[in-house]
Design an enzyme around this catalytic site. Structure first.
Site, PDB file in Angstrom:
ATOM      1  N   HIS A   7      -0.975   3.021   4.109  1.00 30.26           N
ATOM      2  CA  HIS A   7      -0.097   3.304   5.226  1.00 30.26           C
ATOM      3  C   HIS A   7      -0.122   4.912   5.397  1.00 30.26           C
ATOM      4  CE1 HIS A   7       2.819   3.124   1.283  1.00 30.26           C
ATOM      5  NE2 HIS A   7       2.966   3.775   2.591  1.00 30.26           N
ATOM      6  N   ASP A  37      -3.026  -2.563   0.050  1.00 27.07           N
ATOM      7  CA  ASP A  37      -2.323  -0.764   0.399  1.00 27.07           C
ATOM      8  C   ASP A  37      -2.965   0.380  -0.241  1.00 27.07           C
ATOM      9  OD1 ASP A  37      -1.007   0.660   2.041  1.00 27.07           O
ATOM     10  OD2 ASP A  37       1.104   0.570   1.220  1.00 27.07           O
ATOM     11  N   SER A  51       4.591   8.454  -1.651  1.00 27.03           N
ATOM     12  CA  SER A  51       3.775   7.185  -1.098  1.00 27.03           C
ATOM     13  C   SER A  51       2.024   7.742  -1.739  1.00 27.03           C
ATOM     14  CB  SER A  51       3.765   6.420   0.134  1.00 27.03           C
ATOM     15  OG  SER A  51       4.661   5.783   0.382  1.00 27.03           O
TER      16      SER A  51
END
Length: 173
Positions: free
Chosen positions: A40, A70, A141
């Protein structure tokens, strides 16, 4: 190894990624000559800008993506001075264990937060995550989650926005 030593040792392996749409964190895997991050963070891009203390800011090609897990791998050249991560095994991780999250939240330089593992078997959409309370923010992230021995436990992936320090990491294995 104390927390300060871990941060000093692994900070050279933490990079910031930028696309026209987002920023995030990644970490260098020296033996594979890649940066690991979340899908992402890079989304549908074919290349990404990477900047870090151990490499020159440049555009690098995305080598592999896995939207379900992911994950994204970016091809880079990693110099020998970058520290190597040792991956923990599933049975090496336990609830209550101290952890350190490294990353670039909100576009800041490498930061570290500390917490504990809250749950090692948190399942979301058929994927197992490690739940912890080390503070994560947008931009974290793709960063590594380490134990106090310096082993790579997971890849910081998401938070529950209405929760308080409820972070989730994809297990490193």
């Amino acid at each position: 190894m104390n927390i300060q030593d871990l941060i000093k040792k692994f900070s050279p392996a933490i990079v910031q990624l930028s696309t026209p749409f987002s920023t995030g964190t990644g970490f260098l895997i020296k033996d594979e000559q890649i940066v690991v991050t979340n899908y992402h963070v890079v989304d549908e891009m074919s290349e990404v800008i990477i900047d870090g203390p151990s490499m020159e800011k440049a555009i690098y090609p995305i080598l592999y993506i896995d939207p379900k897990l992911d994950l994204a791998f970016i091809k880079v050249e990693v110099n020998d001075s970058v520290p190597s991560f040792t991956m923990s095994k599933n049975n090496d991780v336990s609830v209550g264990e101290e952890v350190i999250a490294l990353g670039h939240p909100m576009g800041l330089d490498t930061t570290a937060t500390q917490g504990i593992i809250s749950n090692i078997n948190n399942w979301v959409d058929g994927i197992r995550y490690i739940q912890h309370d080390a503070a994560l923010n947008p931009g974290n992230s793709g960063g590594p989650l380490l134990d106090t021995k310096g082993r790579l436990i997971g890849i910081n992936t998401f938070i529950l926005r209405d929760g308080q320090n409820m972070g989730f990491s994809l297990p490193a294995e």
